[in-house]
Write a protein that holds these residues in place. Structure first.
Motif, PDB file in Angstrom:
ATOM      1  N   THR A  55       0.919  -0.981   0.220  1.00 39.66           N
ATOM      2  CA  THR A  55       0.182  -0.307  -0.512  1.00 39.66           C
ATOM      3  C   THR A  55       0.895   1.340  -0.011  1.00 39.66           C
ATOM      4  O   THR A  55       1.824   1.393   0.325  1.00 39.66           O
ATOM      5  CB  THR A  55      -0.544   0.102   1.288  1.00 39.66           C
ATOM      6  N   ARG A  56       0.361   2.185  -0.796  1.00 39.39           N
ATOM      7  CA  ARG A  56       1.345   3.537  -0.955  1.00 39.39           C
ATOM      8  C   ARG A  56       1.170   4.224   0.176  1.00 39.39           C
ATOM      9  O   ARG A  56      -0.412   4.221   0.726  1.00 39.39           O
ATOM     10  CB  ARG A  56       0.971   4.288  -1.864  1.00 39.39           C
ATOM     11  N   VAL A  57       2.530   4.796   0.780  1.00 38.62           N
ATOM     12  CA  VAL A  57       1.694   5.702   2.034  1.00 38.62           C
ATOM     13  C   VAL A  57       2.074   6.129   2.576  1.00 38.62           C
ATOM     14  O   VAL A  57       1.945   6.962   3.446  1.00 38.62           O
ATOM     15  CB  VAL A  57       2.189   4.769   3.541  1.00 38.62           C
ATOM     16  N   GLY A  58       2.713   7.376   1.288  1.00 39.75           N
ATOM     17  CA  GLY A  58       3.385   8.838   1.300  1.00 39.75           C
ATOM     18  C   GLY A  58       3.758   8.972   0.416  1.00 39.75           C
ATOM     19  O   GLY A  58       4.021   7.953  -1.182  1.00 39.75           O
ATOM     20  N   LEU A  59       4.035  10.695  -0.197  1.00 41.99           N
ATOM     21  CA  LEU A  59       4.604  11.072  -1.517  1.00 41.99           C
ATOM     22  C   LEU A  59       4.297  10.424  -3.083  1.00 41.99           C
ATOM     23  O   LEU A  59       5.368   9.754  -3.665  1.00 41.99           O
ATOM     24  CB  LEU A  59       5.626  10.521  -0.976  1.00 41.99           C
ATOM     25  N   ALA A  60       3.315  10.423  -2.970  1.00 41.06           N
ATOM     26  CA  ALA A  60       2.236   9.891  -3.860  1.00 41.06           C
ATOM     27  C   ALA A  60       2.842  10.251  -5.444  1.00 41.06           C
ATOM     28  O   ALA A  60       3.048  12.185  -5.431  1.00 41.06           O
ATOM     29  CB  ALA A  60       0.859   9.794  -3.977  1.00 41.06           C
ATOM     30  N   GLY A  61       3.287  10.064  -6.203  1.00 43.29           N
ATOM     31  CA  GLY A  61       4.523  11.391  -7.709  1.00 43.29           C
ATOM     32  C   GLY A  61       5.678  11.643  -7.559  1.00 43.29           C
ATOM     33  O   GLY A  61       5.992  12.146  -7.990  1.00 43.29           O
ATOM     34  N   GLU A  62       6.022  11.482  -6.991  1.00 43.97           N
ATOM     35  CA  GLU A  62       7.616  12.305  -5.894  1.00 43.97           C
ATOM     36  C   GLU A  62       8.374  10.608  -6.229  1.00 43.97           C
ATOM     37  O   GLU A  62       7.811   9.181  -5.962  1.00 43.97           O
ATOM     38  CB  GLU A  62       7.885  12.187  -4.942  1.00 43.97           C
ATOM     39  N   VAL A  63       9.930  10.544  -6.332  1.00 43.68           N
ATOM     40  CA  VAL A  63      10.791  10.131  -7.093  1.00 43.68           C
ATOM     41  C   VAL A  63      11.753   9.654  -5.777  1.00 43.68           C
ATOM     42  O   VAL A  63      12.231  10.281  -5.057  1.00 43.68           O
ATOM     43  CB  VAL A  63      11.768  10.244  -8.314  1.00 43.68           C
ATOM     44  N   VAL A  64      11.085   9.307  -5.263  1.00 45.23           N
ATOM     45  CA  VAL A  64      12.118   8.155  -3.837  1.00 45.23           C
ATOM     46  C   VAL A  64      13.399   7.716  -3.958  1.00 45.23           C
ATOM     47  O   VAL A  64      12.589   6.210  -4.140  1.00 45.23           O
ATOM     48  CB  VAL A  64      11.322   7.555  -3.002  1.00 45.23           C
ATOM     49  N   ARG A  65      15.095   7.702  -3.550  1.00 46.95           N
ATOM     50  CA  ARG A  65      15.960   7.050  -4.360  1.00 46.95           C
ATOM     51  C   ARG A  65      16.423   6.530  -2.788  1.00 46.95           C
ATOM     52  O   ARG A  65      16.703   5.389  -2.643  1.00 46.95           O
ATOM     53  CB  ARG A  65      16.692   7.939  -4.918  1.00 46.95           C
ATOM     54  N   TRP A  66      16.323   6.796  -1.290  1.00 47.50           N
ATOM     55  CA  TRP A  66      16.792   6.120  -0.648  1.00 47.50           C
ATOM     56  C   TRP A  66      15.814   6.145   0.476  1.00 47.50           C
ATOM     57  O   TRP A  66      15.779   7.106   1.187  1.00 47.50           O
ATOM     58  CB  TRP A  66      17.986   6.847  -0.011  1.00 47.50           C
TER      59      TRP A  66
END
Length: 549
Positions: A55-66
């Motif tokens: 389940t997505r829990v945050g930062l929809a649409g963001e590129v999260v690398r670390w």
């Protein structure tokens, strides 16, 4: 002071402290090992069936690398968002909020790391930034290239920065200055840096390198034809690890990298990340096909909307098992709750007040402190007790207590939250009330100061007529002296006196916090648990036992 140290039998103290520390640190490191020892984690062995969903829990649409965790606290997580800065979670990754942007001139954050209790961010083109509580400061003095793709911290709080083309740089002073650490590197195109198995591991565009001397030199350890993006370590065996590659998927070694073996063939598996969870299950995040777990000799694909997964990590706190940093936000692997059996008219078992089984609901706690390492007279130490509720229902009248360490004094006004905290004798108490079914989480804290003139000539009083203590009927383990083992803690406890400080030859001081207790009631019964002990910021999972001369 040295005479007082010798009078105590300083060598005896240090010898037993070191022995206890070694034993307890192996216990701490082996907490997962005991779980893994019962479940095969090697390729070809059948793993436990995995049940759950992403389940997505945050930062929809963001590129999260670390993703990076606070030291000693798996509830505090930091995320590097490429283009929007750094985000923080205080509840194990379930919710996220942006961190201040002041001073962060480059928002293309590629990596984050916590080193020496301080948060750092590595950026694409802006170098390294250090967070100071309300904003960021660039710390690039001596950093040869500012395209930073990896940050890592070793056990001595040295910070390492991996750059896109100029190899590795090291800082021994919290980023204030950097020096190149490339001796032995035949490929300087860094992809990842990870500390594990007592060494710094470097993944490059062509092979793996390892340093066992704090970056003074590097040795190649295989996979010279592979682009290596991540590592996972077996807590039972320092020579056993896994590597995520985009060329041959996930590979494993049993001999520290002398040879590598493919972990099952998976057509087109371009692995960006690899992780081992507490159940011994191996996970892989990929460049083009989402997330897999390894089971029964094969890779099993999970349903996940984003195909690109930059990092997958075992969470170990909060309401999920794993967190994944992806090209479309942060995702959590939610494990379904264990069904509660329908009671029958004739229960087969009724827990007694002395049962040591984990109650439902329950309250977990974790004690941590800052700074890490030996302290000096006049230094201030911050102790934090993180708490989070587990299970269903309501944990009532929750109370947390912690005896402040000997040879320290409470800093006036430092107990937080002040509305629920108080101090009596040498015991700090927080009365939190009821924690409901929403898995409430939070932290309480206080500060102590190491006196500049710690008494060294106050003899330990000899009891003259000590009565035999009467055991509380609901106790489940040995309480701290002067602290009730069960029930709501007494408002007044026996004072805990001074003893000569444990000093090293240089005058530094060892400070031991023997752990915090949490109490709660459920269904008319009182329960309590104890955290691990903390020795100068290092967490141990058993009470520290020291023999005096």
């Amino acid at each position: 002071m040295q005479a007082a140290w010798n009078k105590m039998g300083g060598n005896v103290w240090l010898r037993w402290l070191l022995v206890a520390a070694l034993v307890l640190s192996s216990v701490a490191a082996g907490a997962q090992s005991r779980v893994l020892a019962d479940r095969a984690a090697k390729p070809g062995a059948r793993q436990p069936t995995v049940a759950g969903s992403w389940t997505r829990v945050g930062l929809a649409g963001e590129v999260v690398r670390w993703l990076a965790w606070a030291v000693g606290n798996r509830n505090v997580v930091y995320a590097a968002a490429d283009g929007t800065g750094v985000f923080q979670s205080a509840d194990g990754g379930r919710t996220w909020s942006p961190m201040p942007l002041a001073g962060l001139d480059n928002l293309n954050v590629q990596t984050v790391a916590v080193c020496g209790g301080v948060l750092f961010a590595g950026t694409w083109g802006g170098g390294v930034y250090r967070f100071g509580g309300s904003g960021w400061t660039p710390v690039n003095n001596g950093l040869g290239q500012r395209y930073v793709v990896a940050l890592a911290c070793d056990s001595a709080a040295n910070l390492y920065a991996g750059t896109e083309r100029e190899g590795v740089f090291k800082s021994a002073n919290g980023g204030s200055s950097w020096s190149a650490a490339n001796s032995g590197l035949t490929n300087r195109r860094t992809v990842t840096l990870r500390w594990g198995s007592g060494a710094m591991m470097l993944g490059t565009r062509a092979g793996v390198f390892r340093s066992t001397d704090q970056g003074a030199s590097w040795s190649p350890v295989g996979l010279a034809a592979d682009a290596v993006f991540d590592f996972a370590f077996d807590p039972r065996d320092a020579n056993r690890m896994w590597a995520a590659t985009t060329t041959r998927g996930v590979l494993s070694t049993n001999n520290g990298g002398a040879t590598w073996t493919s972990v099952a063939e998976a057509e087109g598996l371009q692995a960006y990340s690899v992780a081992l969870d507490a159940q011994g299950i191996l996970w892989a995040g990929t460049r083009n096909a989402g997330i897999y777990h390894y089971e029964a000799g094969t890779w099993v694909r999970h349903s996940l909307d984003p195909d690109r997964v930059y990092m997958v990590r075992y969470n170990g706190a909060g309401g999920g098992r794993l967190l994944a940093a992806t090209a479309d936000g942060i995702w959590m692997y939610q494990v379904p709750p264990t069904p509660t059996p329908t009671p029958t008219s004739t229960p087969t078992f009724t827990p007694s007040p002395t049962s040591t089984a984990t109650p439902t609901p329950g309250v977990n706690t974790l004690l941590r402190s800052n700074p890490i390492g030996l302290v000096n007279p006049g230094d201030i130490i911050t102790y934090v007790v993180d708490h989070w509720k587990v299970g269903g229902g309501v944990a009532s009248t929750v109370v947390i207590t912690n005896a402040i360490p000997l040879n320290t004094e409470l800093v006036a006004g430092s107990i937080q939250p002040a509305a629920v905290g108080s101090f009596d004798g040498r015991i700090v108490t927080w009365r939190l009330g009821d924690l409901g079914p929403d898995m409430a989480a939070g932290s309480v804290s206080y500060q102590v100061r190491v006196p500049t003139a710690t008494p060294t000539d106050v003899p330990t009083p000899t009891p003259t007529n000590t009565p035999t203590p009467t055991a509380e009927p609901t106790a489940t383990d040995t309480p701290t002296p002067g602290l009730r083992a069960a029930g709501a803690p007494a408002s007044r406890v026996a004072p805990m006196g001074w003893q000569p400080a444990l000093r090293t030859a240089s005058g530094s001081i060892l400070v031991i916090n023997r752990g915090a207790f949490v109490y709660w009631t459920f269904d008319g019964r009182v329960y309590h648990r104890r955290t691990g002990s903390v020795v100068n910021g290092q967490l141990f999972y058993l009470p520290l036992i020291v023999e005096r001369e």
